[in-house]
Design a protein around this motif. Structure first.
Motif, PDB file in Angstrom:
ATOM      1  N   SER A 191      -6.440   2.051  -5.036  1.00  0.00           N
ATOM      2  CA  SER A 191      -6.969   2.384  -3.712  1.00  0.00           C
ATOM      3  C   SER A 191      -8.482   2.264  -3.664  1.00  0.00           C
ATOM      4  O   SER A 191      -9.047   1.686  -2.723  1.00  0.00           O
ATOM      5  N   ILE A 192      -9.162   2.792  -4.684  1.00  0.00           N
ATOM      6  CA  ILE A 192     -10.621   2.733  -4.690  1.00  0.00           C
ATOM      7  C   ILE A 192     -11.106   1.306  -4.913  1.00  0.00           C
ATOM      8  O   ILE A 192     -12.092   0.866  -4.304  1.00  0.00           O
ATOM      9  N   LYS A 251     -13.021  -4.340   0.140  1.00  0.00           N
ATOM     10  CA  LYS A 251     -13.192  -4.372   1.593  1.00  0.00           C
ATOM     11  C   LYS A 251     -14.634  -4.121   1.995  1.00  0.00           C
ATOM     12  O   LYS A 251     -15.071  -4.552   3.074  1.00  0.00           O
ATOM     13  N   ALA A 252     -15.382  -3.403   1.148  1.00  0.00           N
ATOM     14  CA  ALA A 252     -16.786  -3.119   1.462  1.00  0.00           C
ATOM     15  C   ALA A 252     -17.684  -4.340   1.289  1.00  0.00           C
ATOM     16  O   ALA A 252     -18.820  -4.338   1.767  1.00  0.00           O
ATOM     17  N   LYS A 270       0.824  -1.202   0.000  1.00  0.00           N
ATOM     18  CA  LYS A 270       0.000   0.000   0.000  1.00  0.00           C
ATOM     19  C   LYS A 270       0.861   1.256   0.000  1.00  0.00           C
ATOM     20  O   LYS A 270       0.566   2.234  -0.693  1.00  0.00           O
ATOM     21  N   GLU A 318      -9.529  -1.379  -3.965  1.00  0.00           N
ATOM     22  CA  GLU A 318      -9.318  -2.094  -2.699  1.00  0.00           C
ATOM     23  C   GLU A 318     -10.426  -1.768  -1.710  1.00  0.00           C
ATOM     24  O   GLU A 318     -10.929  -2.655  -0.994  1.00  0.00           O
ATOM     25  N   ASP A 319     -10.815  -0.500  -1.630  1.00  0.00           N
ATOM     26  CA  ASP A 319     -11.928  -0.120  -0.752  1.00  0.00           C
ATOM     27  C   ASP A 319     -13.216  -0.828  -1.167  1.00  0.00           C
ATOM     28  O   ASP A 319     -14.028  -1.216  -0.304  1.00  0.00           O
TER      29      ASP A 319
END
Length: 304
Positions: free
Chosen positions: A176-177, A183-184, A121, A179-180
């Motif tokens: 990054s987006i 994770k959601a 990251k 990965e988010d």
């Protein structure tokens, strides 16, 4: 007792004023972003409105590939070639960026653990910290001769070079987006798939990816917005030639690069000067629509 009561009241009043002050400060900080965006748009709109009202030929502006704003006898303001070049490099950059970025996001979110995840990251975020002009130097000094030697072409500055650099520049935000978005996805989805006997890859392919598709789409849209808005690196990597590219090795000129290259050399208030701000309005509207679309998609993910 009265003194203690009065001191307690004074302390409460003091804390109230401090809390109110911080509340006002946070409100000003939050609303300032909106004020700045509106102010920038009003400034660009004011400077470009004269060209739009008095000198702009809509058909020529959007459909002509000829950009000759300094011609004394027949000045033309066609941005078709620049729109085509910007769109071509953005599409190719996203075709390169999305598979690698989504793959990196899958590994970070689903496989990496502990220090490996944190290190990856940090490295990905470090790419976002590299200045645009440094990416331009990489395009000139490394990618240009590499493309010439690999593909045996006379010049390595063009769509391919710009797309590779832009893909690297867009990778951090897309990763990054994405990965988010992974994770959601609730862990219960993964647990249910594993309980049915699905392997890790089957779970990712059949469960996680479909559940995160809206977030991945918003990541791609923000990457597209990043591509349309990039200036200095594309100016250095594109060859800066006004023509509609028909090959990945053709040079082109981007909309943003045109503004950066010509704005400092034009007379303030001239049609050429105002036409560059008209291009800025066009870019502002495109990026605004892209970002708003991505925001609506993210809001849909959160509601889901």
């Amino acid at each position: 007792m009265d003194a203690l009561a009065n001191s307690a009241v004074d302390a409460r009043d003091k804390n109230w004023y401090i809390d109110k002050g911080f509340e006002i400060l946070m409100f000003v900080c939050g609303i300032s972003a909106i004020i700045f965006v509106v102010g920038i748009f009003l400034f660009v709109f004011k400077e470009g409105m004269g060209f739009i009202v008095h000198d702009m030929n809509v058909g020529e502006f959007f459909l002509s590939p000829k950009w000759r704003p300094t011609s004394l006898n027949n000045a033309t303001y066609g941005i078709l070639a620049m729109v085509a070049g910007t769109a071509a490099v953005t599409i190719l950059a996203m075709a390169i960026c999305l598979p690698f970025s989504i793959g990196a996001a899958i590994y970070i979110a689903e496989f990496a653990t502990g220090k490996t995840r944190e290190t990856l990251k940090i490295l990905i975020e470090f790419l976002a910290a590299i200045p645009s002009v440094v990416w331009g130097f990489i395009a000139l000094s490394i990618m240009n001769p590499l493309i010439i030697d690999t593909f045996d072409v006379p010049m390595g500055l063009g769509v391919l070079n710009s797309a590779l650099i832009l893909a690297l520049m867009a990778a951090p935000i897309v990763t990054s987006i994405a990965e988010d978005a992974f994770k959601a996805v609730p862990d219960t989805y993964r647990e249910a798939a594993e309980a049915l006997g699905a392997t890790r890859w089957q779970t990712i392919h059949k469960v996680v990816l479909p559940a995160a598709k809206n977030g991945l789409l918003s990541a791609g849209l923000l990457g597209v917005g990043r591509g349309f808005g990039e200036t200095m690196a594309i100016l250095m990597a594109s060859g800066h030639s006004i023509n509609i590219p028909t090959s990945v090795f053709d040079s082109f000129r981007a909309l943003t690069a045109t503004i950066a290259a010509e704005l400092g050399e034009t007379a303030v208030g001239s049609p050429h000067y105002q036409s560059l701000f008209a291009i800025g309005i066009f870019l502002f509207l495109i990026t605004f629509l892209i970002n708003m679309t991505a925001d609506f998609i993210v809001r849909g993910v959160r509601k889901g």
